[in-house]
Design a protein around this motif. Structure first.
Motif, mmCIF file in Angstrom:
data_model
loop_
_atom_site.group_PDB
_atom_site.id
_atom_site.type_symbol
_atom_site.label_atom_id
_atom_site.label_comp_id
_atom_site.label_asym_id
_atom_site.label_seq_id
_atom_site.Cartn_x
_atom_site.Cartn_y
_atom_site.Cartn_z
ATOM 1 N N MET A 142 0.885 -1.026 0.285
ATOM 2 C CA MET A 142 -0.114 0.241 0.280
ATOM 3 C C MET A 142 1.018 1.452 -0.030
ATOM 4 S SD MET A 142 -3.544 1.020 0.248
ATOM 5 C CE MET A 142 -4.087 -0.243 0.923
ATOM 6 N N ALA A 143 0.596 2.041 -0.893
ATOM 7 C CA ALA A 143 1.651 3.571 -0.601
ATOM 8 C C ALA A 143 0.724 4.500 -0.463
ATOM 9 C CB ALA A 143 1.967 3.839 -1.922
ATOM 10 N N GLU A 144 1.044 5.071 -0.618
ATOM 11 C CA GLU A 144 0.561 6.924 -0.163
ATOM 12 C C GLU A 144 1.412 8.306 -0.760
ATOM 13 O OE1 GLU A 144 -0.391 7.563 4.643
ATOM 14 O OE2 GLU A 144 0.590 8.724 4.510
ATOM 15 N N CYS A 145 0.436 8.881 -0.820
ATOM 16 C CA CYS A 145 0.515 10.603 -1.258
ATOM 17 C C CYS A 145 0.634 11.906 -0.615
ATOM 18 C CB CYS A 145 1.021 10.527 -2.714
ATOM 19 S SG CYS A 145 0.950 11.657 -3.622
ATOM 20 N N ILE A 146 1.056 12.044 -0.306
ATOM 21 C CA ILE A 146 -0.046 13.921 0.392
ATOM 22 C C ILE A 146 0.787 14.853 -0.758
ATOM 23 C CG2 ILE A 146 0.241 15.419 2.282
ATOM 24 C CD1 ILE A 146 0.878 12.800 3.597
ATOM 25 N N ILE A 147 -0.482 15.999 -0.861
ATOM 26 C CA ILE A 147 -0.948 17.041 -1.625
ATOM 27 C C ILE A 147 -0.588 17.686 -0.802
ATOM 28 C CG2 ILE A 147 -1.742 18.182 -3.462
ATOM 29 C CD1 ILE A 147 -2.987 15.410 -4.824
ATOM 30 N N ASN A 148 0.178 19.085 -0.501
ATOM 31 C CA ASN A 148 0.595 20.338 0.661
ATOM 32 C C ASN A 148 -0.593 21.550 -0.445
ATOM 33 O OD1 ASN A 148 2.926 18.908 0.738
ATOM 34 N ND2 ASN A 148 1.364 19.293 2.223
ATOM 35 N N THR A 149 -2.085 21.837 -0.027
ATOM 36 C CA THR A 149 -3.267 22.653 -1.018
ATOM 37 C C THR A 149 -3.052 24.457 -0.212
ATOM 38 O OG1 THR A 149 -5.064 22.459 0.119
ATOM 39 C CG2 THR A 149 -4.843 21.409 -1.679
ATOM 40 N N LEU A 150 -2.548 23.719 1.368
ATOM 41 C CA LEU A 150 -2.573 24.794 2.262
ATOM 42 C C LEU A 150 -3.868 25.916 2.421
ATOM 43 C CD1 LEU A 150 0.802 26.320 1.292
ATOM 44 C CD2 LEU A 150 0.314 25.046 3.856
ATOM 45 N N ASP A 151 -4.939 25.201 1.526
ATOM 46 C CA ASP A 151 -6.332 25.781 1.528
ATOM 47 C C ASP A 151 -7.291 25.688 1.303
ATOM 48 O OD1 ASP A 151 -7.833 27.684 0.805
ATOM 49 O OD2 ASP A 151 -7.375 28.895 -0.870
ATOM 50 N N THR A 152 -7.771 25.568 2.958
ATOM 51 C CA THR A 152 -9.207 24.450 3.138
ATOM 52 C C THR A 152 -10.026 24.584 2.161
ATOM 53 O OG1 THR A 152 -9.491 26.249 4.677
ATOM 54 C CG2 THR A 152 -8.091 24.141 5.518
ATOM 55 N N GLU A 153 -10.483 25.932 1.918
ATOM 56 C CA GLU A 153 -12.070 26.257 0.776
ATOM 57 C C GLU A 153 -11.389 25.672 0.130
ATOM 58 O OE1 GLU A 153 -12.976 30.215 0.121
ATOM 59 O OE2 GLU A 153 -13.152 31.099 2.670
ATOM 60 N N GLN A 154 -10.370 25.588 -0.674
ATOM 61 C CA GLN A 154 -10.102 24.348 -2.051
ATOM 62 C C GLN A 154 -10.760 22.759 -2.149
ATOM 63 O OE1 GLN A 154 -5.934 25.792 -3.989
ATOM 64 N NE2 GLN A 154 -6.956 27.447 -4.075
ATOM 65 N N VAL A 155 -9.750 22.459 -0.590
ATOM 66 C CA VAL A 155 -10.517 21.392 -0.345
ATOM 67 C C VAL A 155 -11.911 20.535 -0.412
ATOM 68 C CG1 VAL A 155 -9.391 19.568 1.325
ATOM 69 C CG2 VAL A 155 -8.141 21.323 0.720
ATOM 70 N N ILE A 156 -12.854 21.837 -0.097
ATOM 71 C CA ILE A 156 -14.159 21.445 0.136
ATOM 72 C C ILE A 156 -14.763 21.619 -0.471
ATOM 73 C CG2 ILE A 156 -15.745 22.875 0.934
ATOM 74 C CD1 ILE A 156 -14.292 23.773 3.766
ATOM 75 N N ALA A 157 -13.717 22.422 -1.050
ATOM 76 C CA ALA A 157 -14.595 22.986 -3.165
ATOM 77 C C ALA A 157 -14.565 21.609 -4.138
ATOM 78 C CB ALA A 157 -14.497 24.025 -4.166
ATOM 79 N N LEU A 158 -12.913 20.723 -3.625
ATOM 80 C CA LEU A 158 -13.109 19.511 -4.555
ATOM 81 C C LEU A 158 -13.800 18.337 -4.132
ATOM 82 C CD1 LEU A 158 -10.801 18.012 -6.359
ATOM 83 C CD2 LEU A 158 -9.364 16.997 -4.065
ATOM 84 N N PHE A 159 -13.732 18.121 -3.116
ATOM 85 C CA PHE A 159 -14.552 16.922 -1.825
ATOM 86 C C PHE A 159 -16.115 16.754 -1.877
ATOM 87 C CE2 PHE A 159 -10.732 15.888 -0.395
ATOM 88 C CZ PHE A 159 -11.008 15.183 0.288
ATOM 89 N N GLY A 160 -16.710 18.160 -2.342
ATOM 90 C CA GLY A 160 -18.291 18.747 -2.844
ATOM 91 C C GLY A 160 -19.375 18.115 -1.588
ATOM 92 N N ASN A 161 -20.335 18.237 -1.934
ATOM 93 C CA ASN A 161 -21.314 18.168 -0.763
ATOM 94 C C ASN A 161 -21.328 16.635 -0.397
ATOM 95 O OD1 ASN A 161 -21.993 21.132 -0.487
ATOM 96 N ND2 ASN A 161 -23.595 21.079 -2.321
ATOM 97 N N TYR A 162 -21.352 16.720 0.519
ATOM 98 C CA TYR A 162 -21.287 15.369 1.504
ATOM 99 C C TYR A 162 -20.124 13.728 0.918
ATOM 100 C CZ TYR A 162 -26.029 16.903 2.405
ATOM 101 O OH TYR A 162 -26.887 16.876 3.115
ATOM 102 N N ASP A 163 -18.882 14.514 0.280
ATOM 103 C CA ASP A 163 -17.601 14.302 -0.013
ATOM 104 C C ASP A 163 -18.208 13.235 -2.060
ATOM 105 O OD1 ASP A 163 -16.275 14.639 2.095
ATOM 106 O OD2 ASP A 163 -16.166 12.943 2.614
ATOM 107 N N LEU A 164 -19.595 14.349 -2.711
ATOM 108 C CA LEU A 164 -19.649 14.031 -3.841
ATOM 109 C C LEU A 164 -18.727 13.468 -4.295
ATOM 110 C CD1 LEU A 164 -22.761 14.402 -4.064
ATOM 111 C CD2 LEU A 164 -22.579 12.294 -4.307
ATOM 112 N N ASN A 165 -18.180 14.367 -4.537
ATOM 113 C CA ASN A 165 -17.207 14.767 -6.220
ATOM 114 C C ASN A 165 -15.692 13.346 -5.522
ATOM 115 O OD1 ASN A 165 -18.406 16.563 -6.726
ATOM 116 N ND2 ASN A 165 -16.945 18.459 -6.374
ATOM 117 N N ILE A 166 -15.224 13.852 -4.237
ATOM 118 C CA ILE A 166 -14.367 12.381 -4.269
ATOM 119 C C ILE A 166 -14.339 11.150 -4.621
ATOM 120 C CG2 ILE A 166 -14.851 12.595 -1.586
ATOM 121 C CD1 ILE A 166 -11.037 13.767 -3.367
#
Length: 318
Positions: free
Chosen positions: A1-25
């Motif tokens: 099992m591998a792992e990768c971390i993306i540092n965005t530093l902007d929580t609003e962008q992360v919220i927009a990426l994940f979408g409502n109820y995490d539908l996008n992610i």
């Protein structure tokens, strides 16, 4: 099992990426068989190494769209996934340019795929453009948007929209009413696009003044169309003679856009499509551009894309 971390530093962008109820992610997790979690401004991806690489590429491309003010939804996630498969996901930033026009509902009309972007650019840079591709690729809608943009900028004084009156397996001749009533069903998609961008009242006013004309192709014969933005829709259903007649209506300070889907020809078997003939005849003429769409450019429901792919496979299997 591998792992990768993306540092965005902007929580609003992360919220927009994940979408409502995490539908996008959830769509991304299912597509690449990975787990995606967020903590603060970090995004952690775990799973198979190859899948992580693809998921990371998709997430970075989507974050670029978010930075440009785009809203993430199922359609652009599917499209970014297709670009990742081709290794061209970095080109997605080209789609975040300014829009063509704004609908009466406040929606910005803009290309949603690279194929659509190429089409819009071709219309800007050429006098005659052919947009060839399957249903749902925005051929007609974007052409009307470009016409409205040119009209509002006073680059043309008229918008002329036309279609050949050929039934798609149905007979309208027995319907009650005058000629306009009988041909209106053919022209409905063009009306709908104009209503969306101008509103019914403005459309009716411009129609009465003659600034907008929506008519069957036969009405174009014998005319010279100057200072106009002219769209021929469903051109796969023209004959060779009809499309030649249409093309030679071009006047000064005018543009023409011809749209069609050569997999949906409703002409009798004895007649050949004028659009196919025009594509071959005019392909090497300067100031005429032919733009071809693929199933990746479909921006309707996912099933439309799947249906087109299924029919393509069936065509080659015969």
């Amino acid at each position: 099992m591998a792992e990768c971390i993306i540092n965005t530093l902007d929580t609003e962008q992360v919220i927009a990426l994940f979408g409502n109820y995490d539908l996008n992610i959830n769509l991304l997790q299912k597509q690449y068989n990975v787990a995606v979690l967020s903590r603060g401004g970090d995004i952690r991806i775990t799973g198979d190494e190859d899948n992580i690489g693809k998921a990371k590429s998709a997430i970075l491309a989507l974050l670029e769209l978010i930075k440009k003010g785009e809203t993430i939804n199922e359609q652009n996630i599917r499209y970014v996934n297709s670009l990742v498969d081709e290794g061209s996901e970095k080109q997605v930033v080209k789609l975040a340019d300014g829009g063509i026009c704004v609908t009466t509902g406040g929606k910005i009309v803009k290309p949603k795929t690279l194929g659509q972007k190429k089409y819009v650019d071709a219309i800007s840079n050429n006098t005659i453009v052919m947009g060839i591709g399957p249903a749902g690729t925005g051929k007609t809608y974007l052409a009307v948007a470009m016409a409205v943009k040119a009209f509002k900028a006073h680059e043309v004084s008229r918008i002329i929209l036309t279609r050949p009156a050929v039934e798609a397996g149905e007979k309208l001749g027995f319907l009650p009413g005058d000629l306009q009533t009988k041909v209106d069903p053919y022209l409905r998609p063009l009306y709908d696009a104009l209503f969306d961008m101008m509103g019914p009242e403005n459309f009716a006013r411009y129609l009465e003044k003659g600034s907008i004309e929506v008519a069957p192709l036969a009405y174009m014969r014998g005319r010279t169309l100057d200072d106009s933005f002219i769209i021929l829709d469903e051109a796969q259903n023209t004959t060779k003679e009809q499309i030649k007649m249409f093309l030679t209506r071009l006047g000064f300070s005018s543009k023409m856009v011809i749209t069609g889907d050569i997999t949906q020809i409703d002409l009798p078997e004895t007649k050949k499509s004028g659009l196919i003939d025009a594509m071959k005849t005019l392909k090497n003429i300067d100031d005429i551009e032919i733009t071809k769409f693929s199933d990746k450019d479909v921006v309707r429901h996912k099933l439309v894309q799947d249906i087109i792919k299924a029919y393509e496979r069936a065509r080659f299997e015969k």
